[in-house]
Scaffold this motif. Structure first.
Motif, PDB file in Angstrom:
ATOM      1  N   ASP A   6     -33.669  46.568 -38.321  1.00 59.38           N
ATOM      2  CA  ASP A   6     -32.626  46.168 -39.252  1.00 59.38           C
ATOM      3  C   ASP A   6     -32.297  47.312 -40.222  1.00 59.38           C
ATOM      4  O   ASP A   6     -33.068  48.272 -40.363  1.00 59.38           O
ATOM      5  CB  ASP A   6     -33.108  44.935 -40.029  1.00 59.38           C
ATOM      6  N   ASP A   8     -32.473  47.472 -43.375  1.00 55.51           N
ATOM      7  CA  ASP A   8     -33.423  47.654 -44.468  1.00 55.51           C
ATOM      8  C   ASP A   8     -34.735  48.292 -44.008  1.00 55.51           C
ATOM      9  O   ASP A   8     -35.653  48.479 -44.793  1.00 55.51           O
ATOM     10  CB  ASP A   8     -33.699  46.323 -45.169  1.00 55.51           C
ATOM     11  N   THR A   9     -34.820  48.611 -42.746  1.00 58.30           N
ATOM     12  CA  THR A   9     -35.992  49.287 -42.192  1.00 58.30           C
ATOM     13  C   THR A   9     -35.755  50.799 -42.266  1.00 58.30           C
ATOM     14  O   THR A   9     -34.701  51.270 -41.848  1.00 58.30           O
ATOM     15  CB  THR A   9     -36.194  48.850 -40.726  1.00 58.30           C
ATOM     16  N   ASP A  39     -26.123  39.679 -41.653  1.00 56.44           N
ATOM     17  CA  ASP A  39     -27.210  39.253 -40.767  1.00 56.44           C
ATOM     18  C   ASP A  39     -26.795  38.265 -39.682  1.00 56.44           C
ATOM     19  O   ASP A  39     -27.224  38.387 -38.538  1.00 56.44           O
ATOM     20  CB  ASP A  39     -28.366  38.669 -41.588  1.00 56.44           C
ATOM     21  N   THR A  56     -37.434  43.477 -39.378  1.00 55.17           N
ATOM     22  CA  THR A  56     -36.749  43.517 -40.670  1.00 55.17           C
ATOM     23  C   THR A  56     -37.727  43.506 -41.839  1.00 55.17           C
ATOM     24  O   THR A  56     -38.856  43.030 -41.717  1.00 55.17           O
ATOM     25  CB  THR A  56     -35.770  42.325 -40.796  1.00 55.17           C
ATOM     26  N   ASP A  58     -36.397  42.136 -44.576  1.00 57.95           N
ATOM     27  CA  ASP A  58     -35.639  41.144 -45.337  1.00 57.95           C
ATOM     28  C   ASP A  58     -36.356  39.800 -45.290  1.00 57.95           C
ATOM     29  O   ASP A  58     -36.136  38.998 -44.390  1.00 57.95           O
ATOM     30  CB  ASP A  58     -34.227  41.029 -44.761  1.00 57.95           C
ATOM     31  N   GLN A  61     -34.395  36.203 -45.310  1.00 58.63           N
ATOM     32  CA  GLN A  61     -33.737  35.593 -44.155  1.00 58.63           C
ATOM     33  C   GLN A  61     -34.279  34.203 -43.873  1.00 58.63           C
ATOM     34  O   GLN A  61     -33.524  33.308 -43.507  1.00 58.63           O
ATOM     35  CB  GLN A  61     -33.897  36.471 -42.917  1.00 58.63           C
ATOM     36  N   HIS A  78     -38.646  37.442 -34.169  1.00 55.41           N
ATOM     37  CA  HIS A  78     -38.308  37.920 -35.512  1.00 55.41           C
ATOM     38  C   HIS A  78     -39.589  38.479 -36.130  1.00 55.41           C
ATOM     39  O   HIS A  78     -40.544  37.748 -36.372  1.00 55.41           O
ATOM     40  CB  HIS A  78     -37.769  36.751 -36.341  1.00 55.41           C
ATOM     41  N   ARG A  80     -41.199  40.530 -39.295  1.00 53.28           N
ATOM     42  CA  ARG A  80     -40.913  40.937 -40.658  1.00 53.28           C
ATOM     43  C   ARG A  80     -42.152  41.540 -41.298  1.00 53.28           C
ATOM     44  O   ARG A  80     -43.279  41.265 -40.899  1.00 53.28           O
ATOM     45  CB  ARG A  80     -40.381  39.774 -41.476  1.00 53.28           C
TER      46      ARG A  80
END
Length: 143
Positions: A6, A8-9, A39, A56, A58, A61, A78, A80
């Motif tokens: 993502d 923000d990575t 997103d 991500t 984030d 989410q 997903h 994170r």
């Protein structure tokens, strides 16, 4: 597996993950030209492009009903993580945690038959190294 990082990575994570996950395809949204996508459409487009894993930083989410529904509908795994400390030291700990965990995470995800929500634990900066003063406490091999 195809893995998408993502926006923000940190982009610096891309090369490291490409190295440790060689049999897999790892991309960053910046390289796809998707960094401005929100997103919900990003998750839809990533799945349509054949990605299996979405990584991500984030954490919000899963607090948003619309984003959570988009994650569920994407059927992508997903993954994170969080950057618990500010600055370069926090960035290094976050990158280290993700790069160290992802080979095992991907190995696990290859064996499951359903979508998974994965949280990578951060590295604790305490106890990450040890030091010996060879003048005060020389090791037996020190001469």
């Amino acid at each position: 597996m195809r893995i998408l990082l993502d926006a923000d990575t940190p982009i610096q994570m891309l090369t490291l993950l490409q190295h440790v996950l060689r049999p897999h395809k790892v991309d960053h949204v910046h390289g796809r030209g998707w960094s401005a996508k929100k997103d919900v459409p990003l998750l839809r487009d990533a799945r349509a492009a054949g990605y299996d894993i979405f990584v991500t930083n984030d954490w919000n989410q899963l607090d948003s009903p619309a984003e959570t529904d988009a994650i569920r509908r994407s059927r992508m795994h997903h993954v994170r993580y969080s950057q618990r400390r500010e600055g370069l030291a926090g960035l290094a700990l976050a990158i280290g945690a993700v790069v160290a965990a992802m080979p095992t995470v991907v190995e696990f995800l290859e064996k499951v038959d359903r979508q998974q929500l994965v949280r990578i634990s951060g590295l604790d900066p305490k106890g990450r190294f040890e030091s010996v003063d060879p003048v005060r406490n020389p090791p037996r091999y020190w001469s």
